[in-house]
Design an enzyme around this catalytic site. Sequence first.
Site, PDB file in Angstrom:
ATOM      1  N   HIS B  57      -5.340   0.727   5.136  1.00 35.27           N
ATOM      2  CA  HIS B  57      -4.526  -0.311   5.776  1.00 35.27           C
ATOM      3  C   HIS B  57      -5.206  -0.872   7.020  1.00 35.27           C
ATOM      4  CE1 HIS B  57      -1.450   1.141   3.128  1.00 35.27           C
ATOM      5  NE2 HIS B  57      -1.427   2.325   3.695  1.00 35.27           N
ATOM      6  N   HIS B 219       1.191  -0.090  -0.497  1.00 35.72           N
ATOM      7  CA  HIS B 219       0.357   0.677  -1.430  1.00 35.72           C
ATOM      8  C   HIS B 219       0.463   0.075  -2.824  1.00 35.72           C
ATOM      9  CE1 HIS B 219       1.996   3.343   1.711  1.00 35.72           C
ATOM     10  NE2 HIS B 219       0.749   3.732   1.812  1.00 35.72           N
TER      11      HIS B 219
END
Lengths: 332, 332
Positions: B57, B219
């Site tokens: 991320h 995700h």
Amino acid sequence: MKKLINDVPDVVAESLAGFGRAHADIVKVSQDPRFVSRADGPVQGKVGLVSGGGSGHEPLHAGFVGKGMLDAAVPGEVFTSPTPMPIVEATKAADGGAGVLHIVKNYTGDVLNFETAADLVAAEGITVRSVVTNDDVAVQDSLYTAGRRGVAGTVLVEKIAGAAADRGDDLDAVTAVAERVNANVRSIGLALTDGTVPHAGEPGFVLPEDEIEFGVGIHGEPGRERIKLEPADRLVDRMMDAILTDLSFDGSQVLLFVNGMGGTPLSELYILFRRAAEVLDERGITLSRSLVGNYVTSLEMQGASISLLKLDDELTQLWDAPVHTAALRWGL
Amino acid sequence: MKKLINDVPDVVAESLAGFGRAHADIVKVSQDPRFVSRADGPVQGKVGLVSGGGSGHEPLHAGFVGKGMLDAAVPGEVFTSPTPMPIVEATKAADGGAGVLHIVKNYTGDVLNFETAADLVAAEGITVRSVVTNDDVAVQDSLYTAGRRGVAGTVLVEKIAGAAADRGDDLDAVTAVAERVNANVRSIGLALTDGTVPHAGEPGFVLPEDEIEFGVGIHGEPGRERIKLEPADRLVDRMMDAILTDLSFDGSQVLLFVNGMGGTPLSELYILFRRAAEVLDERGITLSRSLVGNYVTSLEMQGASISLLKLDDELTQLWDAPVHTAALRWGL
């Protein structure tokens, strides 16, 4: 074509409208003619800096308009040079009475249109100088270029020349600093995938799953060769070899800039940075300053470039000087 | 799988090594146990802030370590929660004697492992509080989450709570500020394509050329529904509807944050921003602060999220306070 856009002809205008809204404290956006200028400009008595070129490389150049960097930027259509008229207006908007420097990436259309614009504003009494950046060591001539292409190193020219103008250097001095940065920076890129120009609707090239374009241009122009995808460290070694055989950085302090092409995860850029810094260590070159991120992109291309700039005390000081733009900011 | 990496098991370690080298003035990187902390930390007498979670991320969270934001970050393997041990060590590294706040995105593994770590350091005499972020309005429960997911709004929690700690607030006060930001921020995302986890070797999902995942998680978890790709303005209207029906922002000053998922051109994020700002205008909501860029990514996912934070004078002041991290920097 899968993109977060509305009608294709509106892409640049709508993107700039959003940019202007998000950064109204820094920039003003003119849509017709199309250019971006400092919200607080022109700054009287300061040399004005103007850059521009085709869109699709964001944040270049509009993201670098602001205190300590550019006074105006001229975005053309995607991968298309801006015409002389908006360059003329941007130059006037950047003129604070001390002359204007055009920073132009070496693409035939850009060079021609900035030259035409410079002639037009000269006729109105504004002194214009020009520096053409050509930092890409990949190829001598290319699809849109005679000579070497101007790529990511242009950001370093804009930052450092912008700081020189900000401290009060005159037009000759700012021009000399810009030329010095361009003379001391070298870059090379590679691509795993190409981006899709909205008007085209499909990528400029499609490579097999195990191939990359080594030495790619920021419009997806061909580079040196198509090679097999290799481990990142091996690719970085190839890139650093290309740069270090083009210019000697032995014993120097350098700024290492790993630039993403738009679609590469930041984590991968740091993997490249790690190996590039190791290569510097091995060669006895001192890593002094760093820049890592998506600064000169090619839409959503997956790929990256490495730029190396030889620093001296003055260039380092100018790099460190405060800057306040949408895409680069420190000290302000 | 086409990525700029070396061996798959080395991805996180090598990326962090490059990150530490590039930003040695801001951070220290510990590889075993794996965490990132402030180069000048711990700061005596200041509340410490620690966040973490799976890698992939970036720049979240390590990119937000530095003065005015986090004191330490704990990156797990890609899309995998860090284990308690590195969280314990990061918490100790962040402790300046005034207690430590854990900022945890609401994913079951993260919450559990941060809780375990908090218990362990409490036994060593360090006071730890925890704020779990859950700003994603898309779905109630999800693949890795009971309740709502913590997504891009986490950056705003980290920045504003970091500023509160920096001005000298005590642990109760910093915790209260973090909770206040989380209570006043709402987010929703969408994806055109999924990223590829290096260990998996292929994308988590593949959508037809004309479909998107509306309400996607960071995700690649399923969102609300798969819908046809529509013009960007229509998609923004859907996203803003989802946010504005979840919490009333009527008459408020807001921070509008358009976040890229990693593979989306910046120009497209500004197209989304433009329409989102228009929606605010139409609803009588005042655009007060802006953030646009790739801050909470999902590898090279093409997509974006919109977050809206209701501001008051204090939160605005804390947002504006100086910050010096690799990924967010102003005033320093």
